[in-house]
Enzyme design. Structure first.
Site, PDB file in Angstrom:
ATOM      1  N   TRP A 196      -3.719   4.661   0.638  1.00 53.55           N
ATOM      2  CA  TRP A 196      -4.699   4.649   1.975  1.00 53.55           C
ATOM      3  C   TRP A 196      -5.075   6.205   1.591  1.00 53.55           C
ATOM      4  O   TRP A 196      -5.854   6.173   2.080  1.00 53.55           O
ATOM      5  CB  TRP A 196      -3.218   5.975   3.201  1.00 53.55           C
ATOM      6  CG  TRP A 196      -3.725   6.908   3.918  1.00 53.55           C
ATOM      7  CD1 TRP A 196      -3.830   7.562   4.279  1.00 53.55           C
ATOM      8  CD2 TRP A 196      -4.301   6.424   4.882  1.00 53.55           C
ATOM      9  NE1 TRP A 196      -4.466   8.220   4.977  1.00 53.55           N
ATOM     10  CE2 TRP A 196      -4.408   6.805   5.861  1.00 53.55           C
ATOM     11  CE3 TRP A 196      -4.580   4.774   5.910  1.00 53.55           C
ATOM     12  CZ2 TRP A 196      -5.132   7.314   6.693  1.00 53.55           C
ATOM     13  CZ3 TRP A 196      -4.993   4.272   6.782  1.00 53.55           C
ATOM     14  CH2 TRP A 196      -5.464   5.292   7.810  1.00 53.55           C
ATOM     15  N   SER A 201       0.837  -1.232  -0.027  1.00 50.15           N
ATOM     16  CA  SER A 201       0.110   0.127  -0.186  1.00 50.15           C
ATOM     17  C   SER A 201       1.303   1.199   0.093  1.00 50.15           C
ATOM     18  O   SER A 201       2.167   1.373   0.666  1.00 50.15           O
ATOM     19  CB  SER A 201      -0.390   0.160   1.157  1.00 50.15           C
ATOM     20  OG  SER A 201      -1.490   1.049   1.068  1.00 50.15           O
ATOM     21  N   CYS A 202       0.341   2.344   0.198  1.00 50.76           N
ATOM     22  CA  CYS A 202       1.018   3.519  -0.407  1.00 50.76           C
ATOM     23  C   CYS A 202      -0.122   4.677   0.180  1.00 50.76           C
ATOM     24  O   CYS A 202      -0.936   4.562   0.009  1.00 50.76           O
ATOM     25  CB  CYS A 202       2.053   4.002  -1.422  1.00 50.76           C
ATOM     26  SG  CYS A 202       0.859   4.261  -2.822  1.00 50.76           S
ATOM     27  N   GLY A 203       0.169   6.000  -0.711  1.00 49.30           N
ATOM     28  CA  GLY A 203      -0.525   6.831  -0.244  1.00 49.30           C
ATOM     29  C   GLY A 203      -1.562   6.708  -1.579  1.00 49.30           C
ATOM     30  O   GLY A 203      -3.478   6.883  -0.819  1.00 49.30           O
TER      31      GLY A 203
END
Length: 273
Positions: free
Chosen positions: A264, A235-237
């Protein structure tokens, strides 16, 4: 040189690309995000601009860079002249950033003859290789046919279950400051926070001067959290730098990896904690 090549590793060097630049089935994609589309910009010779945000994402989705439909990906790939026998090399202007997202998109649509250019455009220019003014592709239409691999992308409902039952290790590529809720999110109005039961491996920890670190160093990073057969989801932004982790993990020998598309931005919007 052969009129066709097959890419056997997810990462290629600028020297390799320069040596292969005139091979018949080579397709070079510029995945730089938010690039002005005019001749004042430079590109690797014969590169084709891969517009992640506007052409290769589901723009009706409320969240950025959303995974495209199979039909959309096929149509836009064909308009970019991509064929079923194309050898695809992807780069961006930061070194390795959005190029990994494009690599993962092709993987998710069942295409493995694709690699990321290590160091991207900065490494290409540093090596002194030729560039040209940017130009939009207007060549022949390709015949690319995707073959969706649904296990490679995870979505909101998947992550709700994974977070609860801990069936996968969720690894977050955001900075430590964002992960630990010390730094605010860059997206306006998005709350700080983390997906429950996730751990943090900033994507920048895999890079040095815009290039991926040595394979052994990469593996050490992932070995902190999992064995090579363990299921991982990144996951990330907004689903871009999570793919840098996917790239590093694949090079390191991990074989059960996936990316949370909404990351996120989606989780922090939909889940109020």
């Amino acid at each position: 040189m052969s009129s066709k090549i097959t890419i056997t590793h997810p990462l290629v060097s600028v020297d390799w690309l320069n040596d292969s630049i005139n091979v018949g089935n080579l397709v070079v994609l510029d995945a730089t995000m938010n690039k002005p589309l005019d001749a004042s910009q430079k590109q690797i010779p014969n590169a084709r601009y891969f517009d992640i945000k506007n052409r290769f994402s589901n723009t009706t989705d409320p969240f950025p860079n959303a995974f495209p439909s199979t039909q959309l990906f096929q149509e836009e790939s064909r308009l970019s002249g991509i064929c079923n026998d194309s050898a695809i090399v992807v780069y961006d202007d930061k070194g390795i950033y959005s190029s990994a997202r494009v690599w993962w998109l092709f993987k998710a649509f069942g295409y493995d003859n694709v690699a990321v250019l290590n160091g991207g455009f900065p490494a290409w220019t540093k090596a002194g290789y030729r560039t040209e003014p940017m130009q939009l592709y207007n060549g022949e239409t390709g015949d690319f046919t995707p073959n969706l691999q649904p296990n490679l992308m995870k979505f909101f409902n998947d992550i709700k279950g994974i977070s609860k039952n801990k069936s996968h290790q969720i690894i977050d590529a955001r900075s430590a400051g964002r992960f630990n809720c010390i730094e605010p999110e860059p997206r306006a109005g998005l709350r700080m926070g983390t997906i429950p039961n996730s751990v943090n491996l900033p994507y920048t920890d895999l890079l040095e001067d815009g290039m991926l670190k040595d394979e052994n160093l990469l593996k050490q990073k992932f070995d902190q959290f999992a064995d090579t057969d363990d299921p991982l989801v990144f996951s990330c932004g907004s689903g871009i730098t999570a793919c840098v982790l996917a790239l590093g993990a694949e090079i390191s020998g991990y074989n059960n990896i996936s990316v949370y598309d909404g990351s996120w931005t989606e989780w922090g919007t939909l889940v109020k904690e």
